[in-house]
Design a protein around this motif. Sequence first.
Motif, short mmCIF file in Angstrom:
data_model
loop_
_atom_site.label_atom_id
_atom_site.label_comp_id
_atom_site.label_asym_id
_atom_site.label_seq_id
_atom_site.Cartn_x
_atom_site.Cartn_y
_atom_site.Cartn_z
N ARG A 72 34.28 30.75 30.23
CA ARG A 72 35.28 30.35 29.47
C ARG A 72 36.42 30.50 30.27
O ARG A 72 36.62 31.44 31.38
N ALA A 124 40.39 31.32 29.70
CA ALA A 124 40.84 32.15 28.69
C ALA A 124 42.47 32.29 28.94
O ALA A 124 42.94 33.62 29.08
N SER A 129 46.47 32.61 28.32
CA SER A 129 47.46 33.12 27.28
C SER A 129 48.42 31.93 27.08
O SER A 129 49.05 31.65 28.04
N ASP A 166 44.08 32.69 24.15
CA ASP A 166 44.18 34.23 24.09
C ASP A 166 45.63 34.29 23.33
O ASP A 166 46.61 34.82 24.28
N TYR A 225 44.30 41.92 24.23
CA TYR A 225 43.64 41.40 24.99
C TYR A 225 42.42 42.24 25.41
O TYR A 225 41.03 41.68 25.32
N ARG A 283 37.52 35.65 37.04
CA ARG A 283 39.16 35.81 36.88
C ARG A 283 39.71 36.49 38.17
O ARG A 283 39.05 36.83 38.98
N HIS A 325 42.58 41.75 37.47
CA HIS A 325 41.71 42.20 36.28
C HIS A 325 40.61 43.19 36.49
O HIS A 325 39.76 43.63 35.61
N1 GLU Z 1 44.24 35.94 28.79
C1 GLU Z 1 43.93 36.66 29.72
C2 GLU Z 1 44.68 36.24 31.28
O1 GLU Z 1 45.26 35.37 31.16
C3 GLU Z 1 42.29 36.07 30.16
C4 GLU Z 1 41.62 36.94 31.43
C5 GLU Z 1 40.18 36.94 31.30
O2 GLU Z 1 39.83 36.03 31.95
O3 GLU Z 1 39.56 37.76 30.78
O4 GLU Z 1 44.61 37.05 32.16
#
Ligand code: GLU
Length: 441
Positions: A5, A7, A9, A41, A183, A201, A205
């Motif tokens: 995915r 994701a 925001s 997100d 999140y 990612r 993270h």
């Molecule tokens: N919404 C999160 C971001 O933009 C997603 C991070 C992920 O891929 O888990 O950082």
Amino acid sequence: MTTTRFAPSPTGYIHVGNLRTALMNYLIARKAGGTFILRIDDTDPERSKEEYVDAIKQDLEWLGLHWDKVERQSDRLDRYAEAADKLREMGRFYEAFETPTELDLKRKKQLNMGKPPVYDRAALNLSDAEKDALRAERGNGVWRFKLDHERIEWNDGILGDISIDAASVSDPVLIRGDGQVLYTIASVVDDTEMGVTDVVRGSDHVTNTATQIQIIEALGGNCPRFAHHSLLTGPQGEALSKRLGTLALRDLREQGVQPMALLSLMARLGSSDPVELRSDMAELIEGFDVNRFGAAPTKFDVQDLFPLTAKHLQSLPLADVADAVTDAGVPAELAEPFWAMARENITTLADLKGWWELCRDGAEPLIADEDREFIAEAIALLPDGPFDGETWGTWTKAVKEATGRKGKGLFMPLRKALTGMERGPEMAALLPLLQVIRARG
Ligand code: GLU
């Protein structure tokens, strides 16, 4: 089945940093014949905007990164509440009431004592009566996930073996005092329920991943494979975070960058394979391997996109650029020879307009005094129309015979007189398109 995915925001436009994430996840899914989910997100109602959701979709479509499914976290709040209840029942979730100022003070004290600034779990010692009192005074508390203090380990697709001591990480807040789900838990619930097998990612993270692994395990889910790509820096290694705003995909599109150029660069930059212009998505998919990326920060120079764009454009048949050729003002009957002439002389499609203006209006001739007579003589020798690809050869041969000039002394003054420039397209291809000369011929 492989499921990945992207994701984002929807709190802004997506930029080259986000693209790296989107592309890697997309390529993994496509290479495995799996599913690529676009997950919005949007649990933060204040910062999430519908216009950004639309813009993100537009940008991905422009690049040809088509998704199989869209999911929105705002549609799934009941799922997150259920997961929160589960954690509560298990005793892994606790309410804490410290204000941001109090937390800040605690952190400072810890740092002063040379300790890592990790939440001290003071809230775990509150009695029910104390909690009631705090709730009455301050409103609902935040909900923190109680980490198991052990080492959290995983084999990262890019970083290799990772081991993080959970005791060095604060128990993450998963639900805010106002009830907003964060999140960290939403992502875990989604990844688990949507069967996500691979998560790529940014390396910002990594700590989230450590805590999320424990949350996934607590909820009884399967851990996806994780890979964390390095962050992008500017060409000199300078932080790019502040400048990413100016590297939005829509800005690059505006500047004429071609999707294949951008995708080709991002699919290789920071990996041990060289950057090569790929001709289509199938080639990109074929040549992609996330394990070949390195952990070191990756230098990104927006200027690298332009030679790749030029090279890509050169390879295209007229059919792929017909709209741009028409938009530049080129009449349909000249589109084919015009494109053949111009394609090797443009960086972006925006340059077509200038070449068409030259064809249509001619240029201010550049004629040195000593060439005046020569040019007049040459013009008089222009053959009758219609001009074609042979005309330049026939004409310059005649001029050579009449004037005795040859080589650069013959060709350069003619080029400068006809185009006002010392360099440019093949004259044989350009001459039949020069409308003023044609009219004269
Ligand atoms: N919404 C999160 C971001 O933009 C997603 C991070 C992920 O891929 O888990 O950082």
